[in-house]
Design an enzyme around this catalytic site. Structure first.
Site, PDB file in Angstrom:
ATOM      1  N   HIS A   1       0.840  -1.192   0.000  1.00 24.26           N
ATOM      2  CA  HIS A   1       0.000   0.000   0.000  1.00 24.26           C
ATOM      3  C   HIS A   1       0.879   1.248   0.000  1.00 24.26           C
ATOM      4  O   HIS A   1       1.736   1.405   0.864  1.00 24.26           O
ATOM      5  CB  HIS A   1      -0.908  -0.007   1.235  1.00 24.26           C
ATOM      6  CG  HIS A   1      -1.883   1.123   1.251  1.00 24.26           C
ATOM      7  ND1 HIS A   1      -1.614   2.334   1.865  1.00 24.26           N
ATOM      8  CD2 HIS A   1      -3.113   1.236   0.705  1.00 24.26           C
ATOM      9  CE1 HIS A   1      -2.658   3.136   1.703  1.00 24.26           C
ATOM     10  NE2 HIS A   1      -3.582   2.498   1.010  1.00 24.26           N
TER      11      HIS A   1
ATOM     12  N   ALA B   1     -10.525   7.448  -6.756  1.00 29.64           N
ATOM     13  CA  ALA B   1     -10.740   6.010  -6.784  1.00 29.64           C
ATOM     14  C   ALA B   1     -11.771   5.717  -7.870  1.00 29.64           C
ATOM     15  O   ALA B   1     -12.528   6.597  -8.287  1.00 29.64           O
ATOM     16  CB  ALA B   1     -11.237   5.521  -5.436  1.00 29.64           C
TER      17      ALA B   1
ATOM     18  N   GLY C   1      -7.668  19.794  -7.195  1.00 32.11           N
ATOM     19  CA  GLY C   1      -6.417  20.022  -6.485  1.00 32.11           C
ATOM     20  C   GLY C   1      -6.344  21.368  -5.793  1.00 32.11           C
ATOM     21  O   GLY C   1      -5.504  21.583  -4.920  1.00 32.11           O
TER      22      GLY C   1
END
Lengths: 337, 337
Positions: A119, A179, A303
């Site tokens: 991860h 995701a 962002g």
């Protein structure tokens, strides 16, 4: 669930000490700590220091190798395969991404595939690092399988995220980090902690039925964003991070093991960087000037919000759950003994 | 709305003749016809020969240049910028994509940005062409603006699609081709034609309110898939296809003008192609073996259904709306005169 405010520098120093005491060289421990604290700075606590206890346990149990031999196994200049030797993902991915940046400058474009990694945190972290070099940065990872394919009932794909960062003339790059599920797994955790139901469409229970219960959802599966679109993207990112890297993919993905793929594109090979940035400025201005829906003050580009949070938290400190800070103190003390 | 069945070869021959009569050299007319008929073969009529009358009108009115000087304007080997000279998109994009394939084989990875292009059809068409060369193909285009950014009420981004194709050992590549809106604009057309309402969440009316009326939706805007995720992806694809190509982007996109970006990755630079394909086979087998939800016979991977439709239609002919075929006959006759 009470927060305490800590300053980024001392949080990073403490996190560095913990990883040093696990056996990482200081420079490597700093890399890991920098990543985790940046996630907290940018308002993504699910990828921040809250993960430290899990990583420490994995290192102690040998599921993460704290002295990995991270190495190049295939090198064609702009295309490289690396082996992370089960090292901590934030370190191995940092090295692979740095190589993608170096090779991108040399060859105009580069792709580095990383196998036998673990991860590796927030993908935005990697993509952003390409920016000072005038590169567009792109990063993806496969994740433990947590979604069914469209039409299926068994979890067979991860909600594999990707990030892309683009140079601008502003103090911040344009950064997308998402995701491929409707929502990231962290949102189920938050709902569980707060005892709140989740909207229909986020997840299925273990029998494959739609659920509003975050506990049932955690035992079940996430749903891909846009149905077959999210499923398709998740699969394609697994192809790059898992299949092409020579690492684990699909149902072969365990809890810890994963692969990554980092890509860079040198803007200057297409047009002068200044000209590109001026064009980006125009695009950003258009979006900032967009009329807003009721209750929305301003349209943002991806962002921008994270950068504002980061700026505030660098000045005023980072709110971190007291239980997380207590756990860090305990770990530091334990590892000292 | 009655369909007639036509065979692919004669549909392609007729379409080629029409474009030849507009002034395209035969080889170029064939490229355009091949693209359009392949879209019909693969079950995507919205990008098929139904578009011919629109292209013919645009050529006649000078909005599309039927004798374009499609040329390289910046060349760094693996990174190239091309200018389409307002030529028909299917032709200009084909050339840019062929170059991305050639340069991808030479350099391991390549990116070709195309400016001053026009609507270039189905992005899958381009990505798929990389497959016989052992390359992963990737393609994106910007589209006329048809979505508001998250939090905004004005249309400022296109539902910019992308496609990615991956070599496999099967008779078909894995191919994802998706717009960044919840649904492609063609689905509104279908609902309008059938007089059916659309689900909430697909589109907004011209005042920015959710609507189930496909007519109101067509006057309004599409919605990005997954909210900020779709908005972010649409923006990133505009960065590659529009900003980086030196072409039009954002609010500067007119009805006809657009830019594209084609990318290739040579699998063999990461691992032997046979090994990669064997790994892809394993991934596909996993997905095919997935238990299915009620009423679903089998889980498919992206591109598999389109290939099956294509195989059937190559054998049995393509169902095309009679009105579309009549229009082709009329155009061919008119242009002959």
């Amino acid at each position: 669930m009470a927060d305490r405010i800590v300053d980024a520098a001392s949080l990073k120093a403490q996190t560095t000490r913990i990883f040093e005491r696990l056996g990482l060289p200081e420079a490597d421990a700093l890399v890991v700590a920098d990543h985790l604290v940046e996630a907290d700075l940018r308002g993504h606590p699910s990828h921040g220091v809250i993960r430290v206890p899990t990583y420490v346990t994995a290192c102690r149990e040998g599921r993460i190798n704290s002295r990995p031999n991270i190495r190049i196994v295939e090198d064609h200049g702009g295309q490289v395969v690396m082996d992370a030797d089960n090292g901590i993902g934030q370190l191995a991915a940092f090295r692979a991404n740095e190589l993608a940046i170096e090779r991108g400058k040399a060859h105009g474009m580069a792709g580095v595939a990383l196998r036998r990694s673990t991860h590796c945190g927030a993908m935005a972290y990697y993509a952003i690092r390409a920016i000072p070099h005038g590169l567009i940065g792109w990063a993806t990872t496969n994740a433990g399988i947590n979604m069914p394919p469209t039409g299926g009932t068994q979890k067979l794909v991860g909600n594999n995220p990707f990030a892309m960062a683009v140079p601008t003339d502003r103090p911040w790059p344009m950064v997308l980090d998402m995701a491929t599920s409707v929502v990231a797994g962290g949102k189920l955790q938050v709902a569980r902690a707060k005892g709140q139901p989740i909207p229909l469409g986020w997840a299925l229970d273990r029998d494959g039925n739609p659920t509003t219960d975050p506990h049932a959802a955690s035992d079940g599966s996430l749903l891909p964003v846009g149905g077959p679109k999210g499923y398709g993207m998740a699969l394609m990112f697994d192809v790059l991070a898992g299949v092409l890297s020579g690492g684990r993919f699909g149902a072969g993905l365990g809890e810890q093991g994963s692969g990554q793929f980092f890509m860079t594109i040198d803007v200057g090979r297409f047009m002068p960087l200044d000209q590109f940035k001026a064009r980006m400025d125009e695009l950003i201005d258009q979006l900032h000037g967009c009329p807003t829906t009721a209750g929305v003050e301003q349209v943002f580009v991806p962002g921008e919000i994270e950068h504002a949070i980061q700026a505030t938290r660098l000045r005023e400190g980072i709110p971190i759950e007291a239980t997380v800070l207590d756990a860090l103190d305990r770990l530091e003390h334990e590892l000292d003994g």
